[in-house]
Design an enzyme around this catalytic site. Sequence first.
Site, PDB file in Angstrom:
ATOM      1  N   HIS A   1       0.840  -1.209   0.000  1.00 12.86           N
ATOM      2  CA  HIS A   1       0.000   0.000   0.000  1.00 12.86           C
ATOM      3  C   HIS A   1       0.879   1.265   0.000  1.00 12.86           C
ATOM      4  CE1 HIS A   1      -2.927  -2.738   2.361  1.00 12.86           C
ATOM      5  NE2 HIS A   1      -3.508  -2.542   1.196  1.00 12.86           N
TER       6      HIS A   1
ATOM      7  N   LYS B   1     -17.313  -6.647   8.161  1.00 11.60           N
ATOM      8  CA  LYS B   1     -16.021  -7.335   8.303  1.00 11.60           C
ATOM      9  C   LYS B   1     -15.580  -7.235   9.744  1.00 11.60           C
ATOM     10  CE  LYS B   1     -13.575  -7.044   3.881  1.00 11.60           C
ATOM     11  NZ  LYS B   1     -12.396  -6.498   3.213  1.00 11.60           N
TER      12      LYS B   1
ATOM     13  N   ARG C   1      -3.119  -6.524  -7.907  1.00 11.71           N
ATOM     14  CA  ARG C   1      -2.020  -7.481  -7.723  1.00 11.71           C
ATOM     15  C   ARG C   1      -2.158  -8.608  -8.737  1.00 11.71           C
ATOM     16  NH1 ARG C   1      -3.408  -8.034  -1.606  1.00 11.71           N
ATOM     17  NH2 ARG C   1      -5.366  -7.565  -2.641  1.00 11.71           N
TER      18      ARG C   1
ATOM     19  N   SER D   1      -2.782  -7.887   3.435  1.00  7.39           N
ATOM     20  CA  SER D   1      -2.964  -7.649   4.875  1.00  7.39           C
ATOM     21  C   SER D   1      -3.341  -8.966   5.569  1.00  7.39           C
ATOM     22  CB  SER D   1      -4.073  -6.628   5.111  1.00  7.39           C
ATOM     23  OG  SER D   1      -3.781  -5.426   4.458  1.00  7.39           O
TER      24      SER D   1
HETATM   25  P1  ADP Z   1      -9.943  -3.958   0.381  1.00  5.55           P
HETATM   26  O1  ADP Z   1     -10.580  -4.613   1.565  1.00  5.55           O
HETATM   27  O2  ADP Z   1     -10.719  -2.804  -0.168  1.00  5.55           O
HETATM   28  O3  ADP Z   1      -9.438  -4.877  -0.691  1.00  5.55           O
HETATM   29  P2  ADP Z   1      -7.179  -3.605   1.152  1.00  5.55           P
HETATM   30  O4  ADP Z   1      -6.714  -2.824   2.330  1.00  5.55           O
HETATM   31  O5  ADP Z   1      -6.924  -5.059   1.162  1.00  5.55           O
HETATM   32  O6  ADP Z   1      -8.692  -3.230   1.029  1.00  5.55           O
HETATM   33  O7  ADP Z   1      -6.562  -2.987  -0.161  1.00  5.55           O
HETATM   34  C1  ADP Z   1      -6.750  -1.661  -0.555  1.00  5.55           C
HETATM   35  C2  ADP Z   1      -6.268  -1.490  -1.989  1.00  5.55           C
HETATM   36  O8  ADP Z   1      -4.871  -1.758  -2.042  1.00  5.55           O
HETATM   37  C3  ADP Z   1      -6.902  -2.464  -2.963  1.00  5.55           C
HETATM   38  O9  ADP Z   1      -7.039  -1.808  -4.205  1.00  5.55           O
HETATM   39  C4  ADP Z   1      -5.910  -3.581  -3.071  1.00  5.55           C
HETATM   40  O10 ADP Z   1      -5.985  -4.247  -4.308  1.00  5.55           O
HETATM   41  C5  ADP Z   1      -4.616  -2.802  -2.942  1.00  5.55           C
HETATM   42  N1  ADP Z   1      -3.532  -3.628  -2.404  1.00  5.55           N
HETATM   43  C6  ADP Z   1      -3.568  -4.491  -1.382  1.00  5.55           C
HETATM   44  N2  ADP Z   1      -2.358  -5.065  -1.165  1.00  5.55           N
HETATM   45  C7  ADP Z   1      -1.536  -4.533  -2.110  1.00  5.55           C
HETATM   46  C8  ADP Z   1      -0.170  -4.739  -2.459  1.00  5.55           C
HETATM   47  N3  ADP Z   1       0.571  -5.637  -1.830  1.00  5.55           N
HETATM   48  N4  ADP Z   1       0.331  -4.022  -3.462  1.00  5.55           N
HETATM   49  C9  ADP Z   1      -0.439  -3.147  -4.136  1.00  5.55           C
HETATM   50  N5  ADP Z   1      -1.742  -2.922  -3.883  1.00  5.55           N
HETATM   51  C10 ADP Z   1      -2.284  -3.606  -2.887  1.00  5.55           C
END
Ligand code: ADP
Length: 160
Positions: free
Chosen positions: A17, A41, A90, A128
């Site tokens: 992120h 969630k 991803r 995450s």
């Molecule tokens: P959500 O529950 O909306 O998927 P996340 O916190 O998991 O929220 O992810 C937020 C955004 O960041 C999403 O667009 C996700 O695809 C992106 N994301 C998550 N992990 C990564 C990563 N390792 N690299 C790049 N983008 C990521």
Amino acid sequence: MRKALYPGSFDPITNGHVDILERAAKIFDLVEVAVLENPSKEPLFTVEERVRMIEEIFRGKEKIKVGSFRGLLVEYAKKTGAQVIIRGLRAISDFEYEFQMALMNFKMEPQIEIIFMMPRVEYSFLSSKLVKEIYSLGGTLPDLVPPAVDRELKKKFNDT
Ligand code: ADP
């Protein structure tokens, strides 16, 4: 001013992120990390904890701000004056869900552009969810999460 929102759960924020955010900040005047309060969630960190960690990570970085929202993302984007929504893409597994969401958001609010950014290769399999699993089992990932997150994860799992 070109403002973008980067919405998500960020439970917790990872270096994947952070990488997207730092790169997005080179393109836009302001990028807001929009932490979603999702009652359906069950998160590990409260919204306040997630926001605090993100604030700590980007302290002093003028172009990156943090906020939180409930409800429809496009409404929050309109309310906060963002013209663009950024999502990360991803491995292929993200594609179908992101495609559906983007088209739906675009239908509701055609004025808002949705932009996808790809992570650097070292973060492309980072999530995450996986980070939480590893820390819950006593492992650590100091290369893959910011120091503030490493510290808070250790606290969370040592206290339970
Ligand atoms: P959500 O529950 O909306 O998927 P996340 O916190 O998991 O929220 O992810 C937020 C955004 O960041 C999403 O667009 C996700 O695809 C992106 N994301 C998550 N992990 C990564 C990563 N390792 N690299 C790049 N983008 C990521």
